[in-house]
Design a protein around this motif. Structure first.
Motif, PDB file in Angstrom:
ATOM      1  N   VAL A   1       0.842  -1.193   0.000  1.00 53.99           N
ATOM      2  CA  VAL A   1       0.000   0.000   0.000  1.00 53.99           C
ATOM      3  C   VAL A   1       0.886   1.254   0.000  1.00 53.99           C
ATOM      4  O   VAL A   1       1.935   1.277   0.635  1.00 53.99           O
ATOM      5  CB  VAL A   1      -0.967  -0.003   1.217  1.00 53.99           C
ATOM      6  N   LYS A   2       0.457   2.235  -0.769  1.00 57.01           N
ATOM      7  CA  LYS A   2       1.209   3.504  -0.828  1.00 57.01           C
ATOM      8  C   LYS A   2       0.222   4.649  -0.798  1.00 57.01           C
ATOM      9  O   LYS A   2      -0.876   4.545  -1.375  1.00 57.01           O
ATOM     10  CB  LYS A   2       1.979   3.607  -2.153  1.00 57.01           C
TER      11      LYS A   2
ATOM     12  N   LYS B   1      -6.800  10.976  -4.140  1.00 57.58           N
ATOM     13  CA  LYS B   1      -6.953   9.519  -4.266  1.00 57.58           C
ATOM     14  C   LYS B   1      -6.739   8.796  -2.944  1.00 57.58           C
ATOM     15  O   LYS B   1      -7.247   7.702  -2.730  1.00 57.58           O
ATOM     16  CB  LYS B   1      -5.939   8.994  -5.292  1.00 57.58           C
ATOM     17  N   GLY B   2      -5.978   9.407  -2.072  1.00 56.83           N
ATOM     18  CA  GLY B   2      -5.627   8.725  -0.833  1.00 56.83           C
ATOM     19  C   GLY B   2      -4.617   7.623  -1.106  1.00 56.83           C
ATOM     20  O   GLY B   2      -3.686   7.805  -1.895  1.00 56.83           O
ATOM     21  N   ARG B   3      -4.869   6.477  -0.486  1.00 53.63           N
ATOM     22  CA  ARG B   3      -3.946   5.363  -0.669  1.00 53.63           C
ATOM     23  C   ARG B   3      -4.331   4.519  -1.887  1.00 53.63           C
ATOM     24  O   ARG B   3      -5.451   4.612  -2.385  1.00 53.63           O
ATOM     25  CB  ARG B   3      -3.972   4.452   0.574  1.00 53.63           C
ATOM     26  N   GLY B   4      -3.390   3.701  -2.297  1.00 57.45           N
ATOM     27  CA  GLY B   4      -3.657   2.758  -3.368  1.00 57.45           C
ATOM     28  C   GLY B   4      -2.790   1.523  -3.159  1.00 57.45           C
ATOM     29  O   GLY B   4      -1.891   1.511  -2.325  1.00 57.45           O
ATOM     30  N   VAL B   5      -3.083   0.493  -3.939  1.00 55.43           N
ATOM     31  CA  VAL B   5      -2.319  -0.760  -3.823  1.00 55.43           C
ATOM     32  C   VAL B   5      -1.418  -0.888  -5.045  1.00 55.43           C
ATOM     33  O   VAL B   5      -1.864  -0.674  -6.184  1.00 55.43           O
ATOM     34  CB  VAL B   5      -3.278  -1.967  -3.725  1.00 55.43           C
ATOM     35  N   PHE B   6      -0.166  -1.232  -4.793  1.00 54.95           N
ATOM     36  CA  PHE B   6       0.823  -1.330  -5.871  1.00 54.95           C
ATOM     37  C   PHE B   6       1.479  -2.709  -5.862  1.00 54.95           C
ATOM     38  O   PHE B   6       1.649  -3.313  -4.799  1.00 54.95           O
ATOM     39  CB  PHE B   6       1.889  -0.236  -5.709  1.00 54.95           C
ATOM     40  N   THR B   7       1.839  -3.157  -7.036  1.00 55.04           N
ATOM     41  CA  THR B   7       2.515  -4.462  -7.118  1.00 55.04           C
ATOM     42  C   THR B   7       4.005  -4.291  -6.829  1.00 55.04           C
ATOM     43  O   THR B   7       4.614  -3.269  -7.161  1.00 55.04           O
ATOM     44  CB  THR B   7       2.364  -5.074  -8.521  1.00 55.04           C
TER      45      THR B   7
ATOM     46  N   GLY C   1      -7.380  -5.351  -0.293  1.00 55.15           N
ATOM     47  CA  GLY C   1      -8.438  -5.278  -1.303  1.00 55.15           C
ATOM     48  C   GLY C   1      -9.277  -4.022  -1.159  1.00 55.15           C
ATOM     49  O   GLY C   1      -9.703  -3.423  -2.147  1.00 55.15           O
ATOM     50  N   ARG C   2      -9.524  -3.627   0.059  1.00 53.78           N
ATOM     51  CA  ARG C   2     -10.354  -2.459   0.346  1.00 53.78           C
ATOM     52  C   ARG C   2      -9.702  -1.156  -0.106  1.00 53.78           C
ATOM     53  O   ARG C   2     -10.350  -0.119  -0.153  1.00 53.78           O
ATOM     54  CB  ARG C   2     -10.690  -2.409   1.849  1.00 53.78           C
ATOM     55  N   LEU C   3      -8.429  -1.202  -0.428  1.00 51.11           N
ATOM     56  CA  LEU C   3      -7.717   0.031  -0.790  1.00 51.11           C
ATOM     57  C   LEU C   3      -7.465   0.167  -2.286  1.00 51.11           C
ATOM     58  O   LEU C   3      -6.780   1.088  -2.729  1.00 51.11           O
ATOM     59  CB  LEU C   3      -6.379   0.089  -0.030  1.00 51.11           C
ATOM     60  N   VAL C   4      -8.017  -0.734  -3.059  1.00 47.17           N
ATOM     61  CA  VAL C   4      -7.798  -0.674  -4.513  1.00 47.17           C
ATOM     62  C   VAL C   4      -8.703   0.398  -5.126  1.00 47.17           C
ATOM     63  O   VAL C   4      -9.902   0.450  -4.855  1.00 47.17           O
ATOM     64  CB  VAL C   4      -8.071  -2.054  -5.167  1.00 47.17           C
ATOM     65  N   ASN C   5      -8.109   1.258  -5.929  1.00 43.25           N
ATOM     66  CA  ASN C   5      -8.827   2.398  -6.519  1.00 43.25           C
ATOM     67  C   ASN C   5      -9.466   2.065  -7.858  1.00 43.25           C
ATOM     68  O   ASN C   5      -9.162   1.050  -8.487  1.00 43.25           O
ATOM     69  CB  ASN C   5      -7.867   3.580  -6.679  1.00 43.25           C
ATOM     70  N   ASP C   6     -10.334   2.984  -8.273  1.00 43.38           N
ATOM     71  CA  ASP C   6     -11.076   2.862  -9.530  1.00 43.38           C
ATOM     72  C   ASP C   6     -10.241   3.316 -10.730  1.00 43.38           C
ATOM     73  O   ASP C   6      -9.506   4.296 -10.647  1.00 43.38           O
ATOM     74  CB  ASP C   6     -12.325   3.757  -9.423  1.00 43.38           C
ATOM     75  N   ASP C   7     -10.352   2.600 -11.821  1.00 46.57           N
ATOM     76  CA  ASP C   7      -9.859   3.074 -13.113  1.00 46.57           C
ATOM     77  C   ASP C   7     -10.884   2.645 -14.157  1.00 46.57           C
ATOM     78  O   ASP C   7     -10.999   1.463 -14.469  1.00 46.57           O
ATOM     79  CB  ASP C   7      -8.491   2.469 -13.438  1.00 46.57           C
TER      80      ASP C   7
ATOM     81  N   GLU D   1       0.055   0.458 -10.150  1.00 46.80           N
ATOM     82  CA  GLU D   1      -1.071   0.494  -9.227  1.00 46.80           C
ATOM     83  C   GLU D   1      -2.108  -0.534  -9.666  1.00 46.80           C
ATOM     84  O   GLU D   1      -2.425  -0.645 -10.851  1.00 46.80           O
ATOM     85  CB  GLU D   1      -1.723   1.884  -9.167  1.00 46.80           C
ATOM     86  N   VAL D   2      -2.637  -1.263  -8.703  1.00 45.24           N
ATOM     87  CA  VAL D   2      -3.716  -2.223  -8.987  1.00 45.24           C
ATOM     88  C   VAL D   2      -5.019  -1.434  -9.037  1.00 45.24           C
ATOM     89  O   VAL D   2      -5.312  -0.628  -8.139  1.00 45.24           O
ATOM     90  CB  VAL D   2      -3.796  -3.298  -7.875  1.00 45.24           C
ATOM     91  N   THR D   3      -5.792  -1.637 -10.092  1.00 41.67           N
ATOM     92  CA  THR D   3      -7.061  -0.901 -10.253  1.00 41.67           C
ATOM     93  C   THR D   3      -8.122  -1.810 -10.861  1.00 41.67           C
ATOM     94  O   THR D   3      -7.805  -2.815 -11.482  1.00 41.67           O
ATOM     95  CB  THR D   3      -6.902   0.309 -11.202  1.00 41.67           C
ATOM     96  N   TYR D   4      -9.350  -1.416 -10.683  1.00 41.91           N
ATOM     97  CA  TYR D   4     -10.454  -2.060 -11.403  1.00 41.91           C
ATOM     98  C   TYR D   4     -11.536  -1.029 -11.657  1.00 41.91           C
ATOM     99  O   TYR D   4     -11.534   0.049 -11.054  1.00 41.91           O
ATOM    100  CB  TYR D   4     -10.992  -3.283 -10.659  1.00 41.91           C
TER     101      TYR D   4
END
Ligand SMILES: C[S@@+](CC[C@H](N)C(=O)[O-])C[C@H]1O[C@@H](n2cnc3c(N)ncnc32)[C@H](O)[C@@H]1O
Length: 370
Positions: free
Chosen positions: A26-27, A33-39, A99-105, A137-140
């Motif tokens: 998490v970063k 955007k706040g936080r996001g999840v990165f690989t 999972g709860r921190l994944v952002n929208d794209d 960044e992981v997005t969905y």
């Protein structure tokens, strides 16, 4: 060397252990955007990435929380349809999972949300839509919603729109996963042995769906409904239907010329309405009551949904719809009005808003109370 797990079994493994996968971090991104999840490692196309963990709650509880949660917290309520009823995963509580921190794209997401049933309960999992390189960044795609950040021109997880699609990218995703689902048909036994049943097409199913085996001949409209769910980013099988118990229903239900079963199950769950036989449905097992004598209203329900901008069908100008629309206007003061009027801030919320509106409208038009 042990054989590599299938993506689905990998997901089931991580669901069961309650742990996130390695290779993710998490970063903090920025104040918007706040936080996001990165690989931190490479993910291969199709691979399980993360579970969107949280508390599974029903329609009534979801509605209650939508009304009491602060705007920021609503962003953690992910709503979806399962067995014709609306459910929500509430990930508002910070349990340390990613999972709860994944952002929208909505333009070029690298993951897709799918539903997996484990021990009779739905779990929402992200799978890679393409190869993901370390540091991305992981997005969905949260869904076709009016997410405020989209209109602000915020760059999503991926700056480039590789496929030239704008917000219509979802349907492309469905195609992608249609193919994937077909491939997964081969994993029938594997999935079954993992505690998740597969139907005769090798599509995901669960224990509850067996109740629906009494039903046959679900019509085209129902497919539309499940396409709606699919469009919200949950799952599609080779027909564009949900590839869990719900889609299995389509293969089995007698005399469903329209959608009332699904609709009334949904309404019943909300406490608004019983089915056309006056029977309450207590979950998937009650679905059996709905397999006959479906009325015209089901069809108009879906037209209504269509008119709400969710899904396109042919007959969207029914008198029911016009009356329903008028009723919506009149019913702003009712409890759901607050929810209807809010803007989307979370994955799946726009669908919930539509459904709240529809439930309220149906109750008003048919003289039932919520
Ligand atoms: C499930 S949370 C994701 C984690 C969140 N970024 C955080 O730091 O807690 C959903 C919320 O993240 C924010 N968000 C998600 N995707 C975004 C995007 N593409 N641009 C800006 N904000 C986004 C919105 O505030 C949304 O309500």
């Amino acid at each position: 060397m042990s054989p590599r797990k299938s993506p689905r079994n990998d997901a089931i493994f991580h669901i069961s252990t309650g742990r996130d996968k390695a290779g993710l971090d998490v970063k903090y991104i920025d104040s918007l955007k706040g936080r996001g999840v990165f690989t931190t490692t490479h993910f291969t196309k199709g691979e399980f990435v993360l579970e969107y963990r949280g508390e599974l709650i029903n329609f009534l509880e979801s509605n209650r929380r939508h009304q009491i949660y602060h705007h920021n917290m609503k962003g953690f309520l992910f709503s979806f349809i399962w067995h014709g009823k609306l459910w929500t995963i509430d990930a508002a509580r910070d349990d340390g999972t990613l999972g709860r921190l994944v952002n929208d794209d909505h333009i070029n997401p690298n993951c897709k949300m799918k539903r997996i049933i484990v021990e009779g309960k739905p779990h929402l999992c992200l799978f890679a839509l393409r190869d993901i390189t370390p540091g991305e960044e992981v997005t969905y795609h949260y869904g076709d919603a009016d997410c405020p950040w989209r209109s602000k021109g915020t760059k999503c997880g991926s700056d480039a729109n590789n496929n030239g699609l704008e917000s219509g990218a979802t349907s492309g995703d469905v195609t992608e996963w249609t193919q994937h689902s077909q491939q997964k048909s081969a994993s029938h036994i594997e999935v079954t042995e993992s505690g998740v049943e597969a139907d005769s097409n090798g599509l995901e199913s669960d224990g509850a769906s067996r109740d629906d085996h009494h039903c046959t001949q679900h019509s085209q409209h129902e497919s539309t409904f499940f396409n709606l769910v699919t469009e919200s980013g949950v799952e599609a099988d080779s027909n564009g239907l949900e590839s869990d118990g719900a889609s299995g229903d389509d293969h089995h239900c007698p005399q469903h010329s329209q959608h009332e079963s699904t609709f009334f199950n949904l309404v019943t769950e909300s406490g608004v309405e019983a089915d056309s036989n006056g029977l309450e449905s207590d979950g998937a097992s009650g679905d059996d009551h709905h397999c006959t004598q479906h009325s015209q209203h089901e069809s108009t329900f879906f037209n209504l949904v269509t008119e709400s901008g969710v899904e396109g069908t042919k007959s969207s100008t029914s008198s029911f719809y016009r009356r329903a629309q008028a009723t919506v206007q009149e019913s702003r003061r009712q409890p759901f009005a607050k929810v209807q009027n809010s803007t989307c801030s979370c994955p799946g919320q726009h669908k919930l808003l539509h459904l709240f509106k529809i439930l309220q409208t149906h109750a008003a038009v048919h003289g039932t109370t919520s």
